[in-house]
Motif scaffolding. Structure first.
Motif, short mmCIF file in Angstrom:
data_model
loop_
_atom_site.label_atom_id
_atom_site.label_comp_id
_atom_site.label_asym_id
_atom_site.label_seq_id
_atom_site.Cartn_x
_atom_site.Cartn_y
_atom_site.Cartn_z
N LYS A 128 0.87 -1.33 0.11
CA LYS A 128 -0.06 0.07 0.09
C LYS A 128 0.78 1.27 0.04
CE LYS A 128 -4.09 -2.10 1.11
NZ LYS A 128 -5.00 -2.21 0.07
N LYS A 154 -5.02 4.92 3.21
CA LYS A 154 -4.12 3.85 2.43
C LYS A 154 -4.86 3.67 1.05
CE LYS A 154 -2.01 1.57 6.18
NZ LYS A 154 -1.52 0.61 6.83
N VAL A 155 -4.28 3.46 -0.04
CA VAL A 155 -4.50 2.93 -1.45
C VAL A 155 -3.45 1.83 -1.86
CG1 VAL A 155 -5.45 5.04 -2.17
CG2 VAL A 155 -3.25 4.74 -2.58
N ASP A 156 -3.97 1.11 -2.85
CA ASP A 156 -2.96 0.05 -3.49
C ASP A 156 -1.98 0.78 -4.26
OD1 ASP A 156 -2.76 -3.13 -3.61
OD2 ASP A 156 -2.60 -1.98 -5.61
N ILE A 157 -0.84 0.13 -4.20
CA ILE A 157 0.09 0.70 -4.98
C ILE A 157 -0.05 0.74 -6.33
CG2 ILE A 157 2.11 0.45 -3.29
CD1 ILE A 157 3.01 -2.00 -5.02
N SER A 158 -1.06 0.25 -6.91
CA SER A 158 -1.31 0.24 -8.22
C SER A 158 -2.07 1.45 -8.62
CB SER A 158 -2.01 -1.00 -8.85
OG SER A 158 -3.35 -1.06 -8.09
N THR A 159 -2.38 2.31 -7.72
CA THR A 159 -3.07 3.56 -7.97
C THR A 159 -2.52 4.41 -8.96
OG1 THR A 159 -4.13 5.62 -7.04
CG2 THR A 159 -1.96 4.96 -6.13
N TYR A 208 5.93 -0.14 3.88
CA TYR A 208 6.62 -1.21 3.42
C TYR A 208 7.94 -1.22 4.43
CZ TYR A 208 10.60 -3.96 1.33
OH TYR A 208 11.58 -4.83 1.02
N GLU A 264 7.75 -5.63 -6.54
CA GLU A 264 6.47 -6.73 -7.14
C GLU A 264 7.16 -7.33 -8.19
OE1 GLU A 264 4.58 -3.28 -8.23
OE2 GLU A 264 6.63 -3.08 -7.30
#
Ligand SMILES: Cc1ncc(COP(=O)(O)O)c(C=O)c1O
Ligand SMILES: [Zn+2]
Length: 364
Positions: free
Chosen positions: A2, A11-16, A31, A58
């Motif tokens: 996140k 919080k947001v997913d890192i794919s934002t 992290y 990732e």
């Protein structure tokens, strides 16, 4: 994994694709790497990704993005001073550390087009790694940017927009495009993945010397190397690899010192300064977007902040060149600042300075 907002902790997913939180706060990465351990380095990978077990990565996209960045030599300049030759890089500046990780992230989340603003070097880096990854790229640079840097960005196939006015205005113009067109902002200041790359500067020093020097000098414009250095050192401390934080000495341009002025006054925010022209174009940042974070670190770790004497940059560059080291003006400013610091405080043994950009970049 996140992103977490540095202001409201959303919080947001890192794919934002959002460059920052809706509240205006910049993202941080949620992290925590495993304990640093020299035995866990992948010794068969000759670049920063040898440390990937301690980096927020990732997948294996880094393999298609890497250009062999990192593993730069440390040169003993004299009895007291080490130079970390961070312009021994694919695009001739330390920015490749961060851009390689940032673009690997872009690849991993399927971004196919990016924009970025830069004083030149970060734009060079993002353009090169975009080219490697087959990602479309548009770079905004301020007028007056070294022509060699602009040529390089174009050579990598990126579109270059030269924006009249200051470096800060150039960033505003780029961000307006991000807002209006929803483009992915592959920016070295905003995107937390960049710091996952710049922190390898410290891992590398430790692997090379088996210790961390007492005095770490670092230039601060937007603070992308600075923040990486602090992160890397914090991780080594938490891992029990080192016992004490070394003395960090942050260098600003005499003609553009918003962090220096703030630290003098104990302010939490960078001070608004009148930006004067400087040879140190790379650190000419009047409004550093992570200024508050930089200042938090400065107070937490008693970091000293000094300025590079403008009228000594050319002499410093020549002196380095006469000893075989041809660096860009912004980088010579680091050495000029170091010399001034020693003049005022006496000999500073066991110091290390980053040689951040190559000389041909700022010849014009
Ligand atoms: C050669 C060089 N040194 C130092 C810096 C300073 O980096 P930062 O703005 O991340 O503090 C830059 C940034 O562009 C640079 O190009
Ligand atoms: Zn927020």
């Amino acid at each position: 994994m996140k992103f977490v907002c540095s202001k409201c902790e959303h919080k947001v997913d890192i794919s934002t694709r959002e460059p920052k939180c809706q509240c205006g706060g910049l993202w941080k990465l949620d992290y925590k790497p495993p304990k640093f351990d020299l035995n866990k380095i992948d010794k068969d990978t000759w670049g920063i990704f040898r440390y990937r077990r301690f980096m927020a990565l990732e997948g294996d996209e880094w393999e298609s993005i890497t250009l062999g960045e990192g593993m730069t030599p440390i040169v003993k300049f004299d009895e007291d001073l080490l130079l970390k030759m961070d312009y021994f890089m694919p695009t001739l500046s330390y920015k490749d550390r961060g851009a390689a990780v940032l673009m690997a992230h872009c690849k991993a989340i399927g971004v196919d087009s990016v924009v970025q603003d830069s004083s030149g070097n970060a734009g060079n880096s993002v353009a090169a790694y975009s080219a490697k990854g087959g990602i479309e790229c548009e770079i905004f640079v301020p007028e007056g940017t070294s022509p060699k840097k602009i040529d390089m960005i174009k050579a990598h196939g990126a579109q270059v927009n030269v924006v009249p006015g200051s470096r800060d205005h150039c960033a505003d113009v780029c961000r307006a495009k991000v807002d209006s067109e929803g483009k992915y902002y592959a920016n070295h200041v905003y995107n937390p993945f960049f710091y996952e790359g710049t922190k390898t500067y410290i891992y590398e020093i430790y692997e090379q010397l088996h210790r961390i020097p007492e005095n770490i000098f670092v230039p601060v414009g937007n603070g992308t190397l600075f923040i990486g250095i602090v992160k890397g050192l914090e991780e080594l401390l938490e891992s029990g690899v080192i016992d004490i934080m070394p003395q960090i000495i942050a260098i600003q341009s005499e003609n553009c010192p918003p962090i220096y002025e703030a630290a003098l006054k104990g302010e939490k925010q960078p001070v608004k300064v009148q930006v004067q022209p400087t040879l140190a174009e790379g650190i000419s940042i009047g409004v550093p977007m992570r200024g508050e974070e930089i200042l938090e670190y400065i107070y937490k770790y008693n970091i000293e902040v000094i300025t590079a004497p403008e009228d000594k940059i050319l002499d410093a560059r020549l002196e380095l060149a006469r000893k075989g080291i041809y660096c860009e003006h912004t980088t010579a400013a680091n050495y000029a600042a170091y010399l001034k610091y020693c003049e005022i405080n006496g000999r500073k043994k066991d110091s290390i300075i980053p040689m951040t950009g190559a000389g041909l970049k700022s010849d014009h």
